[in-house]
Write a protein that holds these residues in place. Structure first.
Motif, PDB file in Angstrom:
ATOM      1  N   PHE A   1       5.012  14.306   0.035  1.00  0.00           N
ATOM      2  CA  PHE A   1       5.461  13.252   0.943  1.00  0.00           C
ATOM      3  C   PHE A   1       4.595  12.007   0.796  1.00  0.00           C
ATOM      4  N   THR A   2       5.264  10.860   0.523  1.00  0.00           N
ATOM      5  CA  THR A   2       4.579   9.580   0.314  1.00  0.00           C
ATOM      6  C   THR A   2       5.243   8.495   1.148  1.00  0.00           C
ATOM      7  N   VAL A   3       4.421   7.592   1.686  1.00  0.00           N
ATOM      8  CA  VAL A   3       4.914   6.425   2.428  1.00  0.00           C
ATOM      9  C   VAL A   3       4.354   5.171   1.774  1.00  0.00           C
ATOM     10  N   ALA A   4       5.191   4.143   1.638  1.00  0.00           N
ATOM     11  CA  ALA A   4       4.775   2.852   1.075  1.00  0.00           C
ATOM     12  C   ALA A   4       5.181   1.729   2.015  1.00  0.00           C
ATOM     13  N   VAL A   5       4.334   0.702   2.089  1.00  0.00           N
ATOM     14  CA  VAL A   5       4.595  -0.477   2.925  1.00  0.00           C
ATOM     15  C   VAL A   5       4.316  -1.723   2.097  1.00  0.00           C
ATOM     16  N   ASP A   6       5.222  -2.684   2.137  1.00  0.00           N
ATOM     17  CA  ASP A   6       5.046  -3.963   1.437  1.00  0.00           C
ATOM     18  C   ASP A   6       5.218  -5.138   2.397  1.00  0.00           C
TER      19      ASP A   6
ATOM     20  N   ILE B   1       0.853  -1.182   0.000  1.00  0.00           N
ATOM     21  CA  ILE B   1       0.000   0.000   0.000  1.00  0.00           C
ATOM     22  C   ILE B   1       0.891   1.234   0.000  1.00  0.00           C
ATOM     23  N   SER B   2       0.458   2.271  -0.706  1.00  0.00           N
ATOM     24  CA  SER B   2       1.158   3.552  -0.663  1.00  0.00           C
ATOM     25  C   SER B   2       0.138   4.655  -0.410  1.00  0.00           C
ATOM     26  N   HIS B   3       0.587   5.688   0.298  1.00  0.00           N
ATOM     27  CA  HIS B   3      -0.319   6.795   0.631  1.00  0.00           C
ATOM     28  C   HIS B   3       0.422   8.123   0.513  1.00  0.00           C
ATOM     29  N   ASP B   4      -0.183   9.059  -0.207  1.00  0.00           N
ATOM     30  CA  ASP B   4       0.358  10.407  -0.333  1.00  0.00           C
ATOM     31  C   ASP B   4      -0.175  11.256   0.815  1.00  0.00           C
TER      32      ASP B   4
END
Length: 460
Positions: free
Chosen positions: A318-323, A310-313
């Motif tokens: 600024f963006t954060v992604a988690v796998d 999932i990724s969120h702006d």
């Protein structure tokens, strides 16, 4: 001035690509593909990592603006390996003792065409690997039986090259699907010394067979056996084969600022690796007795992998992604099956080295901050469970680091041209093994490493 920057970046990449093309982390896997993914801890399932998305989740290729893209780059790993005999305190270090030793370089080439709802891509990436070389004078080259200093080189090198042909299609404004069919080339170099105690343990477990076995066991004061196949080049291996692989993926926009992604990479289907080889019997009275022939590694495959991300702006900058990944190593690395056929006689020797790799969970998180139109900064964290059980640890295959911190940056010359770079540090990890048949003496292996990735991308 821009032309000068491009020339310097391209020149650096060309020099890097002349190096050895192999690495290791997460067992045999690199933590990510390309500097954008590596800089963000290896995340890639739901985020635009550029043309390298064809190696992780092909559906993300539609995140790129319309245009034709060309990418050239390289990944580098420098490993620090120290093997200690816990019985004697002797150590063996993997330094620059030969061409199977690092630092290792892996190429990145990609071409992507993106238009409206469709994206097509082709590339070439080194995806998996391991390598080390300890030379001829450490305790690893001495048999525990009769204490014979064999003078034989102990080493390994694995390279897996992947050539994906990818397609992605934007089904709706929210849903995108993608896939790739890959040509896969696997190659191996190996210098493996087995003590007589290891040979006996393999025989007792039903892991050793063939017409050569009685003759070898009948050699006076047999102290060990040594299998060697080495192409002597800066890349590739003496035993190799081609096969196929592939992956499927999708992304879904939950809202304008949040995306989820799913991807599945299939287990490779590569033919038996084969090439010229030498099998050497080590005798305490007769010395080294070499036999020439051919070697065959049977069913040597890279594992299937499932990824969800999932990724969120949080803002437009600024963006954060988690796998999350599940890597199915147990279906690919239960045993390494090796066969040797002697020239002339046709006599064979077959052995199955127990690896018993475990399925592992891998967690990645990364953040990206766009400072201005030119500069973007990234950082991440990557953790993978240990795939290697202690009893399966071998000094020549020390793929043990599990925890990485990463950082990266991009510099955009303009909207159509940029350079990306990333660094990853794997914290030291130590494993021990004191059991037959994978080692004849109790060993402790300490392994840390630094990885770097550099890529130049041009949109036409």
């Amino acid at each position: 001035m821009k032309t000068k920057y491009v020339a310097v970046a391209t020149g650096c990449l060309v020099v890097m690509l002349w190096g050895e093309k192999v690495w290791a982390t997460d067992a045999f896997n690199l933590i990510g593909h390309g500097p954008v993914s590596i800089g963000m801890g290896g995340t890639a399932a739901a985020y635009d990592i550029g043309p390298a998305g064809m190696m992780s989740n092909p559906a993300t290729l539609t995140f790129m603006p319309d245009g034709t893209y060309f990418l050239i780059g390289a990944d580098m790993v420098s490993a620090d390996l120290k093997v200690t005999s816990t019985a004697t305190g002797e150590t063996a270090n993997s330094y620059s003792r030969g061409r199977n030793n690092g630092p290792y370089f892996g190429p990145e080439f990609a071409f992507v065409w993106r238009k409206d709802r469709i994206a097509l891509g082709v590339g070439a990436y080194a995806t998996d690997g391991v390598g080390t070389q300890y030379g001829t004078d450490s305790f690893l080259s001495r048999t525990a039986t009769n204490n014979v200093d064999t003078g034989l080189d102990v080493f390994s090198r694995l390279l897996v090259m992947d050539i994906p042909f990818s397609v992605a299609y934007k089904v709706t404004d929210k849903l995108t699907i993608g896939g790739s069919i890959d040509a896969v080339w696997t190659s191996v170099n190996l210098g493996l010394l087995l003590d007589t105690t290891q040979i006996g343990a393999l025989a007792a477990q039903g892991r050793l067979s063939g017409g050569l076995v009685p003759a070898l066991l009948g050699i006076p004061q047999l102290s060990g056996g040594y299998l060697n196949f080495n192409n002597g080049k800066i890349a590739g291996g003496a035993a190799s084969a081609w096969g196929v692989g592939g992956r499927l993926g999708l992304t879904y926009a939950v809202n304008p600022t949040t995306r989820v992604g799913l991807a599945y990479q299939f287990k490779t289907s590569v033919g038996d690796l084969s090439g010229r080889s030498t099998l050497t019997a080590v005798s305490a009275v007769a010395g080294n007795i070499p036999l020439s022939g051919t070697v065959r590694l049977h069913d040597f495959q890279m594992p299937a992998t499932f990824t969800a991300g999932i990724s969120h702006d949080f803002t437009d900058r600024f963006t954060v992604a988690v796998d999350y990944q599940r890597v199915f190593w147990s279906g690919a690395m239960k045993d390494i099956q090796v066969g040797f056929t002697q020239d002339g006689t046709g006599q064979t020797l077959k052995l199955a080295l127990p690896f018993n790799y475990r399925d592992i969970n891998v967690f990645s998180i990364g953040g990206q901050y766009r400072y201005n139109e030119s500069w973007t900064f990234r950082a991440g964290f990557h953790y993978a469970q240990e795939a290697t059980p202690d009893a399966g640890l071998m000094a020549i295959l020390p793929a043990t680091p599990t925890t990485n911190v990463t950082a990266g940056t991009s510099y955009s010359f303009n909207q159509n041209m940029k350079v990306d770079i990333a660094l990853a540090y794997a914290f030291p990890k130590t494993l021990t093994n004191g059991s037959l048949p994978d080692t004849s003496v109790p060993i402790k292996v300490r392994h840390s490493q630094i990885a770097a990735s550099l890529a130049f991308t041009k949109r036409f």
